[in-house]
Write a protein that holds these residues in place. Sequence first.
Motif, PDB file in Angstrom:
ATOM      1  N   TYR A  95     -18.657  -3.942 -29.114  1.00 53.26           N
ATOM      2  CA  TYR A  95     -18.309  -5.317 -29.485  1.00 53.26           C
ATOM      3  C   TYR A  95     -16.839  -5.565 -29.175  1.00 53.26           C
ATOM      4  N   TRP A  96     -15.990  -4.651 -29.620  1.00 49.53           N
ATOM      5  CA  TRP A  96     -14.547  -4.830 -29.471  1.00 49.53           C
ATOM      6  C   TRP A  96     -14.111  -4.604 -28.031  1.00 49.53           C
ATOM      7  N   GLU A  97     -14.721  -3.633 -27.365  1.00 48.85           N
ATOM      8  CA  GLU A  97     -14.380  -3.374 -25.970  1.00 48.85           C
ATOM      9  C   GLU A  97     -14.748  -4.562 -25.093  1.00 48.85           C
ATOM     10  N   SER A  98     -15.838  -5.239 -25.406  1.00 44.07           N
ATOM     11  CA  SER A  98     -16.235  -6.404 -24.613  1.00 44.07           C
ATOM     12  C   SER A  98     -15.314  -7.593 -24.854  1.00 44.07           C
ATOM     13  N   ARG A  99     -14.476  -7.498 -25.873  1.00 46.38           N
ATOM     14  CA  ARG A  99     -13.512  -8.549 -26.183  1.00 46.38           C
ATOM     15  C   ARG A  99     -12.080  -8.133 -25.875  1.00 46.38           C
ATOM     16  N   GLY A 100     -11.938  -7.060 -25.085  1.00 49.46           N
ATOM     17  CA  GLY A 100     -10.628  -6.658 -24.593  1.00 49.46           C
ATOM     18  C   GLY A 100      -9.876  -5.635 -25.424  1.00 49.46           C
ATOM     19  N   TRP A 101     -10.476  -5.122 -26.479  1.00 49.31           N
ATOM     20  CA  TRP A 101      -9.842  -4.107 -27.303  1.00 49.31           C
ATOM     21  C   TRP A 101     -10.172  -2.725 -26.737  1.00 49.31           C
ATOM     22  N   ASP A 102      -9.290  -1.753 -26.988  1.00 46.82           N
ATOM     23  CA  ASP A 102      -9.564  -0.378 -26.573  1.00 46.82           C
ATOM     24  C   ASP A 102     -10.600   0.285 -27.472  1.00 46.82           C
ATOM     25  N   GLU A 103     -10.607  -0.107 -28.734  1.00 48.26           N
ATOM     26  CA  GLU A 103     -11.535   0.437 -29.716  1.00 48.26           C
ATOM     27  C   GLU A 103     -11.598  -0.528 -30.894  1.00 48.26           C
ATOM     28  N   ARG A 104     -12.458  -0.233 -31.840  1.00 47.40           N
ATOM     29  CA  ARG A 104     -12.579  -1.081 -33.023  1.00 47.40           C
ATOM     30  C   ARG A 104     -11.291  -0.962 -33.848  1.00 47.40           C
ATOM     31  N   PRO A 105     -10.646  -2.088 -34.169  1.00 44.75           N
ATOM     32  CA  PRO A 105      -9.412  -2.033 -34.952  1.00 44.75           C
ATOM     33  C   PRO A 105      -9.681  -1.634 -36.400  1.00 44.75           C
ATOM     34  N   ASP A 106      -8.648  -1.145 -37.065  1.00 43.54           N
ATOM     35  CA  ASP A 106      -8.791  -0.736 -38.457  1.00 43.54           C
ATOM     36  C   ASP A 106      -9.200  -1.900 -39.354  1.00 43.54           C
ATOM     37  N   ASP A 107      -8.724  -3.100 -39.037  1.00 44.16           N
ATOM     38  CA  ASP A 107      -9.054  -4.279 -39.845  1.00 44.16           C
ATOM     39  C   ASP A 107     -10.201  -5.079 -39.214  1.00 44.16           C
ATOM     40  N   TRP A 108     -11.160  -4.364 -38.644  1.00 45.31           N
ATOM     41  CA  TRP A 108     -12.239  -4.998 -37.888  1.00 45.31           C
ATOM     42  C   TRP A 108     -13.067  -5.954 -38.723  1.00 45.31           C
ATOM     43  N   GLU A 109     -13.217  -5.674 -40.011  1.00 46.63           N
ATOM     44  CA  GLU A 109     -14.038  -6.552 -40.843  1.00 46.63           C
ATOM     45  C   GLU A 109     -13.416  -7.944 -40.956  1.00 46.63           C
ATOM     46  N   GLU A 110     -12.093  -7.995 -41.161  1.00 44.07           N
ATOM     47  CA  GLU A 110     -11.417  -9.287 -41.251  1.00 44.07           C
ATOM     48  C   GLU A 110     -11.453 -10.016 -39.916  1.00 44.07           C
ATOM     49  N   ARG A 111     -11.224  -9.275 -38.828  1.00 42.22           N
ATOM     50  CA  ARG A 111     -11.249  -9.889 -37.498  1.00 42.22           C
ATOM     51  C   ARG A 111     -12.639 -10.404 -37.146  1.00 42.22           C
ATOM     52  N   ALA A 112     -13.667  -9.678 -37.522  1.00 39.24           N
ATOM     53  CA  ALA A 112     -15.035 -10.115 -37.251  1.00 39.24           C
ATOM     54  C   ALA A 112     -15.336 -11.390 -38.031  1.00 39.24           C
TER      55      ALA A 112
END
Length: 46
Positions: free
Chosen positions: A21-38
């Motif tokens: 999910y995150w890689e398809s949006r330009g991130w290297d990996e899932r961020p630590d605060d992924w829940e808030e970003r999602a």
Amino acid sequence: MSRQSDLDNHANQLNSNNDAYWESRGWDERPDDWEERAAEDEDEAE
């Protein structure tokens, strides 16, 4: 890729709990605060 692999990849790219999910949006990996970003992504989509 097989049809099932395509479907699995698509599902993973729609799942904010998955690195794909995150890689398809330009991130290297899932961020630590992924829940808030999602949650922010979901709010913007509405």
